[in-house]
Design a protein around this motif. Sequence first.
Motif, short mmCIF file in Angstrom:
data_model
loop_
_atom_site.label_atom_id
_atom_site.label_comp_id
_atom_site.label_asym_id
_atom_site.label_seq_id
_atom_site.Cartn_x
_atom_site.Cartn_y
_atom_site.Cartn_z
N ARG A 68 -9.62 51.87 53.63
CA ARG A 68 -10.18 52.23 52.32
C ARG A 68 -11.01 51.12 51.69
O ARG A 68 -12.03 51.38 51.07
CB ARG A 68 -9.05 52.62 51.37
N ASN A 69 -10.55 49.85 51.81
CA ASN A 69 -11.30 48.79 51.14
C ASN A 69 -12.47 48.25 51.98
O ASN A 69 -13.16 47.34 51.56
CB ASN A 69 -10.38 47.65 50.70
N ARG A 70 -12.65 48.82 53.20
CA ARG A 70 -13.83 48.54 54.03
C ARG A 70 -13.94 47.07 54.42
O ARG A 70 -15.04 46.56 54.62
CB ARG A 70 -15.09 49.00 53.31
N GLN A 71 -12.82 46.37 54.53
CA GLN A 71 -12.83 44.94 54.85
C GLN A 71 -12.21 44.69 56.23
O GLN A 71 -11.30 45.41 56.65
CB GLN A 71 -12.05 44.14 53.81
N VAL A 72 -12.71 43.64 56.89
CA VAL A 72 -12.09 43.13 58.11
C VAL A 72 -11.40 41.81 57.77
O VAL A 72 -12.04 40.91 57.23
CB VAL A 72 -13.12 42.90 59.23
N VAL A 107 -7.33 34.06 57.36
CA VAL A 107 -8.32 32.99 57.50
C VAL A 107 -9.58 33.33 56.71
O VAL A 107 -10.12 32.50 55.99
CB VAL A 107 -8.67 32.77 58.99
N THR A 108 -10.06 34.56 56.85
CA THR A 108 -11.26 34.98 56.13
C THR A 108 -11.26 36.49 56.01
O THR A 108 -10.55 37.19 56.73
CB THR A 108 -12.54 34.50 56.87
N THR A 109 -12.08 36.97 55.08
CA THR A 109 -12.24 38.41 54.87
C THR A 109 -13.72 38.75 54.88
O THR A 109 -14.53 38.06 54.27
CB THR A 109 -11.62 38.84 53.52
N ILE A 110 -14.09 39.82 55.60
CA ILE A 110 -15.49 40.22 55.75
C ILE A 110 -15.66 41.61 55.15
O ILE A 110 -14.97 42.55 55.54
CB ILE A 110 -15.89 40.23 57.23
N ASP A 111 -16.56 41.74 54.18
CA ASP A 111 -16.86 43.04 53.57
C ASP A 111 -17.90 43.78 54.40
O ASP A 111 -18.87 43.18 54.87
CB ASP A 111 -17.38 42.85 52.15
N THR A 112 -17.68 45.08 54.59
CA THR A 112 -18.65 45.91 55.31
C THR A 112 -19.21 46.96 54.36
O THR A 112 -18.70 47.16 53.26
CB THR A 112 -17.99 46.61 56.52
N GLY A 113 -20.24 47.66 54.82
CA GLY A 113 -20.91 48.62 53.96
C GLY A 113 -20.51 50.06 54.19
O GLY A 113 -21.19 50.97 53.70
N TYR A 114 -19.42 50.30 54.94
CA TYR A 114 -19.01 51.67 55.22
C TYR A 114 -18.30 52.29 54.02
O TYR A 114 -17.72 51.58 53.18
CB TYR A 114 -18.07 51.70 56.43
N GLY A 115 -18.32 53.63 53.98
CA GLY A 115 -17.48 54.31 53.00
C GLY A 115 -16.02 54.15 53.37
O GLY A 115 -15.16 53.86 52.53
N GLU A 116 -15.72 54.33 54.68
CA GLU A 116 -14.41 54.06 55.23
C GLU A 116 -14.62 53.30 56.53
O GLU A 116 -15.49 53.65 57.34
CB GLU A 116 -13.62 55.34 55.50
N LEU A 117 -13.80 52.27 56.76
CA LEU A 117 -13.91 51.44 57.96
C LEU A 117 -12.84 51.86 58.97
O LEU A 117 -11.68 52.03 58.61
CB LEU A 117 -13.73 49.96 57.60
N TYR A 118 -13.26 52.05 60.22
CA TYR A 118 -12.32 52.54 61.24
C TYR A 118 -12.01 51.51 62.34
O TYR A 118 -10.85 51.25 62.62
CB TYR A 118 -12.88 53.81 61.91
N LYS A 119 -13.05 50.93 62.94
CA LYS A 119 -12.83 50.14 64.15
C LYS A 119 -13.45 48.75 64.06
O LYS A 119 -14.40 48.52 63.31
CB LYS A 119 -13.43 50.85 65.38
#
Length: 562
Positions: A551-555, A300-312
């Motif tokens: 790795r790509n830091r996206q939700v 539906v959508t993709t959200i970019d975050t500012g982390y080096g690696e995204l976990y939770k």
Amino acid sequence: MEPRTSAQDVMRCDLCEIAVVQMHCDICLVNLCKACVGEHMISDESKKHEIVPFKLRKSTPQYPGCKSHNKERCTMYCSQCDIPVCDTCIASHQHLGHKLIKILQVLDKKKENIILKRNELKETIYPIYQDIASDVQNRMSQLEKEYGDLSTAITKHGEDWHREIDKLVKKFKAEVDEMKNTQLQTLQKHLDEINKIMSDIKDVTEAIDISLNSYDISVVFGVSIGIDEYRKIPPKIMVSSPTFNLKKLPAEQLSAVFGTLSSVTSTLKEHGYKMKTTQKSPNTGSSPPVKQLLDEPETVTTIDTGYGELYKVACLSDEEIWTSGDDNTMELYSINQGSLLKSIRTKSGYIPYDIAVTKSGDLVYTDYRDRTVNIVKNEKIEEVIRLQNWIPWGVCSTSSGDLLVIMDSDDNKQTKVVRYSGSREKQTIQFDDKGKPLYSSGRYNRYITENRNLDICVSDNGAKAVVVVNQAGKLRFWYTGHTPAPKNEPFSPRGITTDSQSHILTADKNNDCVHIIDQDGQFLRYIDCGLSEPRGLCTDTNDNLFVAQNRNRQVKKIKYLQ
């Protein structure tokens, strides 16, 4: 027995409150002893008193006594104050301007209301309880039959296994006898050949002895000995008996192969019984609507975050999500705008291991370096749990408001799930019925969630499994993946969540997908949607899936149910 004169205690005179009642004033509705009759007659000469024996008193209503004026009877009712009032109350102007009604009129309405409720109790409510009692008795009888059938089925299954095992034993023993006979025949043949050669040698040596003892020189010269053929020693026949390789299965695996019992539940179903009435009642069923899996899940959508690696990732609402990664911040994002709304730093400055959202909308996180479980209220961090000799990993908030925390011991030899009410420990889940650990030990990724049916689901990367126990902590099943996997890699479970259909969803980092299984552990399908190293998972109230990609830091927000 006369009900009006059969009270459990002796009735006393309303005036002296000592002597036994003998007389009654039908006008004032006062019970009197003979000694107090005269006093009552002159107490209010404005009335024409009618004194009669108590047994002959009239059946006129007995007006209630006034709570404000002793010995006064209330003949009126104040609708505004909702209380009976006497003449003195009215004369004192306490109810000036209030609507006053004859108490007998109120009495009639009260009786009508009481009759209606009595009729409802007798004709509507009592029959439903009769139905409930009958239904429960029928269900108990049905359960007796079902459990009897279940026990019979298990016994029959066991007998089938015994028959198959007896066949296998007979087959193996027959094969053993056949191999034994074959090898014995081979050895017997070899023994017969050796005995023949030994007999020939004996005959030759006896002939030699005879010739050597002869004085006839020609006999000695006539001896011809063919010893070379005996110098060639026959090969040794090597034989070995077979071995039987025992296939010993651990008790839990043997149980899983033999069969499994599904868990039982006793739930309260709102409006499970119906009133016998012609009035229509609203349909307020508590079960969620049945939703089918989409043939093709869609992003539906993709959200970019500012982390080096995204976990939770954890859903705060259908519009906002909390995230955490490889630094000491927890960030709140708008789902529709994709914008950062808020950032909270951990109290210790360490990386949060897991995050969750409570029923009241507060953020919870575990700090494995600080050994604490913390809650964020109004952007202020409060320590809820501090552990000794244990390290917290995954955390979730249950439907009852409890916290479930999965933790390791300092020596990495034990793992357990603990249920907390606030900071108070309520339940510990660590071993199965055989006393064996339910979870792997060691510093592995572990996440936890509660299913709609109150099962406790743990994603245990050390065991390469999803371990599901019921509310009481009894093991229901292990899910160890499904083949073929999208990338044919070993199952590597990470984040875990559930939905309104009691599906269990688990991120598989090695295969870049999400597994969907039902509440009994049966595989339903994969979700890939171009995922890259999925880690954290959560679902919103509309059963949209949110996947935190490492790795790509996206939700990614994914729709997978109709």
